[in-house]
Design a protein around this motif. Sequence first.
Motif, PDB file in Angstrom:
ATOM      1  N   ALA A   6      57.121  40.563  27.208  1.00  0.00           N
ATOM      2  CA  ALA A   6      57.908  41.377  26.302  1.00  0.00           C
ATOM      3  C   ALA A   6      59.042  41.928  26.956  1.00  0.00           C
ATOM      4  O   ALA A   6      59.922  42.211  26.474  1.00  0.00           O
ATOM      5  CB  ALA A   6      57.000  42.604  25.509  1.00  0.00           C
ATOM      6  N   PHE A   7      58.763  42.639  28.235  1.00  0.00           N
ATOM      7  CA  PHE A   7      59.720  43.394  28.911  1.00  0.00           C
ATOM      8  C   PHE A   7      60.548  42.801  29.999  1.00  0.00           C
ATOM      9  O   PHE A   7      61.456  43.187  30.437  1.00  0.00           O
ATOM     10  CB  PHE A   7      59.335  44.599  29.530  1.00  0.00           C
ATOM     11  N   GLY A   8      60.371  41.358  30.443  1.00  0.00           N
ATOM     12  CA  GLY A   8      60.852  40.323  31.310  1.00  0.00           C
ATOM     13  C   GLY A   8      61.323  41.210  32.454  1.00  0.00           C
ATOM     14  O   GLY A   8      62.205  41.092  33.272  1.00  0.00           O
ATOM     15  N   GLY A   9      60.235  41.761  33.310  1.00  0.00           N
ATOM     16  CA  GLY A   9      60.294  42.299  34.395  1.00  0.00           C
ATOM     17  C   GLY A   9      60.827  43.788  34.389  1.00  0.00           C
ATOM     18  O   GLY A   9      60.837  44.228  35.510  1.00  0.00           O
ATOM     19  N   ARG A  10      61.170  44.385  33.424  1.00  0.00           N
ATOM     20  CA  ARG A  10      61.938  45.458  33.328  1.00  0.00           C
ATOM     21  C   ARG A  10      60.737  46.793  33.685  1.00  0.00           C
ATOM     22  O   ARG A  10      61.141  47.966  33.656  1.00  0.00           O
ATOM     23  CB  ARG A  10      62.601  45.946  32.171  1.00  0.00           C
ATOM     24  N   VAL A  11      59.759  46.314  33.138  1.00  0.00           N
ATOM     25  CA  VAL A  11      58.450  47.292  33.469  1.00  0.00           C
ATOM     26  C   VAL A  11      57.263  46.507  34.480  1.00  0.00           C
ATOM     27  O   VAL A  11      56.957  45.341  34.117  1.00  0.00           O
ATOM     28  CB  VAL A  11      57.691  47.550  32.175  1.00  0.00           C
ATOM     29  N   ASP A  12      56.997  46.968  35.419  1.00  0.00           N
ATOM     30  CA  ASP A  12      55.925  46.830  36.386  1.00  0.00           C
ATOM     31  C   ASP A  12      54.590  46.904  35.948  1.00  0.00           C
ATOM     32  O   ASP A  12      54.046  47.950  35.694  1.00  0.00           O
ATOM     33  CB  ASP A  12      56.228  47.262  37.650  1.00  0.00           C
ATOM     34  N   VAL A  13      53.995  45.748  35.585  1.00  0.00           N
ATOM     35  CA  VAL A  13      52.471  45.819  34.857  1.00  0.00           C
ATOM     36  C   VAL A  13      51.533  45.336  35.912  1.00  0.00           C
ATOM     37  O   VAL A  13      51.553  44.250  36.426  1.00  0.00           O
ATOM     38  CB  VAL A  13      52.454  44.968  33.595  1.00  0.00           C
ATOM     39  N   LEU A  14      50.526  46.273  36.127  1.00  0.00           N
ATOM     40  CA  LEU A  14      49.604  46.048  37.290  1.00  0.00           C
ATOM     41  C   LEU A  14      48.184  46.152  36.532  1.00  0.00           C
ATOM     42  O   LEU A  14      48.058  46.561  35.485  1.00  0.00           O
ATOM     43  CB  LEU A  14      49.650  46.676  38.432  1.00  0.00           C
ATOM     44  N   VAL A  15      47.214  45.249  37.032  1.00  0.00           N
ATOM     45  CA  VAL A  15      45.821  45.094  36.919  1.00  0.00           C
ATOM     46  C   VAL A  15      45.011  45.960  37.593  1.00  0.00           C
ATOM     47  O   VAL A  15      45.311  45.798  38.753  1.00  0.00           O
ATOM     48  CB  VAL A  15      45.228  43.757  36.492  1.00  0.00           C
ATOM     49  N   SER A  16      44.051  46.793  37.183  1.00  0.00           N
ATOM     50  CA  SER A  16      43.302  47.651  38.027  1.00  0.00           C
ATOM     51  C   SER A  16      42.473  46.916  38.859  1.00  0.00           C
ATOM     52  O   SER A  16      41.983  45.960  38.425  1.00  0.00           O
ATOM     53  CB  SER A  16      42.385  48.781  37.205  1.00  0.00           C
ATOM     54  N   THR A  17      42.370  47.262  40.257  1.00  0.00           N
ATOM     55  CA  THR A  17      41.445  46.448  41.045  1.00  0.00           C
ATOM     56  C   THR A  17      40.096  47.393  41.305  1.00  0.00           C
ATOM     57  O   THR A  17      39.158  47.081  42.189  1.00  0.00           O
ATOM     58  CB  THR A  17      41.984  46.471  42.494  1.00  0.00           C
ATOM     59  N   ARG A  18      39.877  48.474  40.398  1.00  0.00           N
ATOM     60  CA  ARG A  18      38.865  49.304  40.730  1.00  0.00           C
ATOM     61  C   ARG A  18      37.612  48.619  39.804  1.00  0.00           C
ATOM     62  O   ARG A  18      37.667  48.462  38.535  1.00  0.00           O
ATOM     63  CB  ARG A  18      39.070  50.404  40.246  1.00  0.00           C
ATOM     64  N   ARG A  19      36.414  48.665  40.303  1.00  0.00           N
ATOM     65  CA  ARG A  19      35.082  48.280  39.686  1.00  0.00           C
ATOM     66  C   ARG A  19      34.525  49.394  38.773  1.00  0.00           C
ATOM     67  O   ARG A  19      34.042  50.156  39.672  1.00  0.00           O
ATOM     68  CB  ARG A  19      34.272  47.543  40.815  1.00  0.00           C
ATOM     69  N   THR A  20      34.665  49.547  37.867  1.00  0.00           N
ATOM     70  CA  THR A  20      34.184  50.609  37.076  1.00  0.00           C
ATOM     71  C   THR A  20      32.951  50.256  36.288  1.00  0.00           C
ATOM     72  O   THR A  20      32.733  51.358  35.453  1.00  0.00           O
ATOM     73  CB  THR A  20      35.067  51.078  35.909  1.00  0.00           C
ATOM     74  N   ASP A  21      32.278  49.282  36.726  1.00  0.00           N
ATOM     75  CA  ASP A  21      30.671  49.112  36.155  1.00  0.00           C
ATOM     76  C   ASP A  21      29.906  50.068  36.672  1.00  0.00           C
ATOM     77  O   ASP A  21      30.050  50.526  37.892  1.00  0.00           O
ATOM     78  CB  ASP A  21      30.282  47.607  36.784  1.00  0.00           C
ATOM     79  N   PRO A  22      29.164  50.794  35.639  1.00  0.00           N
ATOM     80  CA  PRO A  22      28.516  52.040  36.241  1.00  0.00           C
ATOM     81  C   PRO A  22      27.360  52.048  37.343  1.00  0.00           C
ATOM     82  O   PRO A  22      26.663  52.850  37.980  1.00  0.00           O
ATOM     83  CB  PRO A  22      27.897  52.578  35.003  1.00  0.00           C
ATOM     84  N   TRP A  23      26.771  50.464  37.388  1.00  0.00           N
ATOM     85  CA  TRP A  23      25.565  50.337  38.305  1.00  0.00           C
ATOM     86  C   TRP A  23      25.952  49.834  39.516  1.00  0.00           C
ATOM     87  O   TRP A  23      27.279  49.116  39.770  1.00  0.00           O
ATOM     88  CB  TRP A  23      24.820  49.159  37.569  1.00  0.00           C
ATOM     89  N   THR A  24      25.526  50.777  40.698  1.00  0.00           N
ATOM     90  CA  THR A  24      26.044  50.816  41.960  1.00  0.00           C
ATOM     91  C   THR A  24      24.965  50.269  43.025  1.00  0.00           C
ATOM     92  O   THR A  24      25.373  49.780  44.059  1.00  0.00           O
ATOM     93  CB  THR A  24      26.429  51.944  42.632  1.00  0.00           C
ATOM     94  N   VAL A  25      23.584  49.891  42.577  1.00  0.00           N
ATOM     95  CA  VAL A  25      22.602  49.814  43.632  1.00  0.00           C
ATOM     96  C   VAL A  25      21.670  48.565  42.920  1.00  0.00           C
ATOM     97  O   VAL A  25      21.148  48.911  41.576  1.00  0.00           O
ATOM     98  CB  VAL A  25      21.873  50.780  43.909  1.00  0.00           C
ATOM     99  N   GLY A  26      21.414  47.491  43.648  1.00  0.00           N
ATOM    100  CA  GLY A  26      20.464  46.665  42.901  1.00  0.00           C
ATOM    101  C   GLY A  26      19.352  46.552  44.066  1.00  0.00           C
ATOM    102  O   GLY A  26      19.531  46.450  45.068  1.00  0.00           O
ATOM    103  N   ALA A  27      18.257  46.062  43.297  1.00  0.00           N
ATOM    104  CA  ALA A  27      16.966  45.859  44.248  1.00  0.00           C
ATOM    105  C   ALA A  27      15.969  44.921  43.548  1.00  0.00           C
ATOM    106  O   ALA A  27      16.134  44.625  42.298  1.00  0.00           O
ATOM    107  CB  ALA A  27      16.090  47.176  44.169  1.00  0.00           C
ATOM    108  N   THR A  28      15.656  43.845  44.381  1.00  0.00           N
ATOM    109  CA  THR A  28      14.612  42.998  44.120  1.00  0.00           C
ATOM    110  C   THR A  28      13.046  43.241  44.623  1.00  0.00           C
ATOM    111  O   THR A  28      13.110  43.601  45.699  1.00  0.00           O
ATOM    112  CB  THR A  28      15.094  41.583  44.700  1.00  0.00           C
ATOM    113  N   SER A  29      12.250  43.318  43.585  1.00  0.00           N
ATOM    114  CA  SER A  29      10.843  43.229  43.959  1.00  0.00           C
ATOM    115  C   SER A  29      10.398  42.138  44.781  1.00  0.00           C
ATOM    116  O   SER A  29      10.673  41.185  44.678  1.00  0.00           O
ATOM    117  CB  SER A  29       9.854  43.437  42.622  1.00  0.00           C
TER     118      SER A  29
END
Length: 274
Positions: free
Chosen positions: A244-267
Amino acid sequence: MKLADVIAVLESAYPPKTAESWDAVGLVCGDPGEEVTRVLVCVDPTSSTVDEALEGGAQLLLAHHPLLLRGVNGVPADEPKGALVHRLIRGGAALYCAHTNADSALPGVSDALAQAIGLTVTGPLEAGEEGGTGIGRIGELAAPEPLSAFAQRVADALPATVQGVRAAGDPDRPIRRVAVCGGAGDSYLATAKRAGVDAYVTADLRHHPASEHIESGGPALVDVAHWASEWPWCEQAAEILRSAFGGRVDVLVSTRRTDPWTVGATSTAAGGLA
């Protein structure tokens, strides 16, 4: 460009009138008359993505999930959500949310998920009022592949999470026609079954509905993390603004992982179970 110009593009792509009645979409904070030169797109408006937006000099944080979904009487700075609003305002950044209106749009959240997996979309899972709009998408693979390979395809297409990707059904079942629904999609299990697809990809599947679905002969299930299922949308929304803006606005995608789960374990205990 002004924030109002960016909002106009977003509301053309993701009309607020198509949001569910319970949803809270649109501008959360910010002055429509202020200039915007950089936008950061994310799934979740959290302290992490607010940090990323402010550190990167963005004047707008575009999020999929609403910050204030339920009614509030105030946004005091000593409460978590209020603190984010105050930080954004002090940092000169606005917050805009496109949620269920982005889910039902064409293209929308599920189109982005389908594209990431490699599906050719043929229509919505549950049709909306206009054209190809609606919740979820149905698409096809170029060639059938077993469920085990298809589950790996999904895992390879999405960002890694602690939960990972899990599938229910015969590992050798051929998969070609697939339904997808970004976000929590177990309310559409019956719809996916009626659609006659081979597999249904979504997030937040619960034990009993999933078990009953498989026992009743429904399509195979592929369950992914909620955040991961919606993350492909970020690039879709970013590309809409870039075009839409042809480079007049810099648009970035977040690189932060915001999934709430941070620890995994296997029995490691066998427990005598087969």
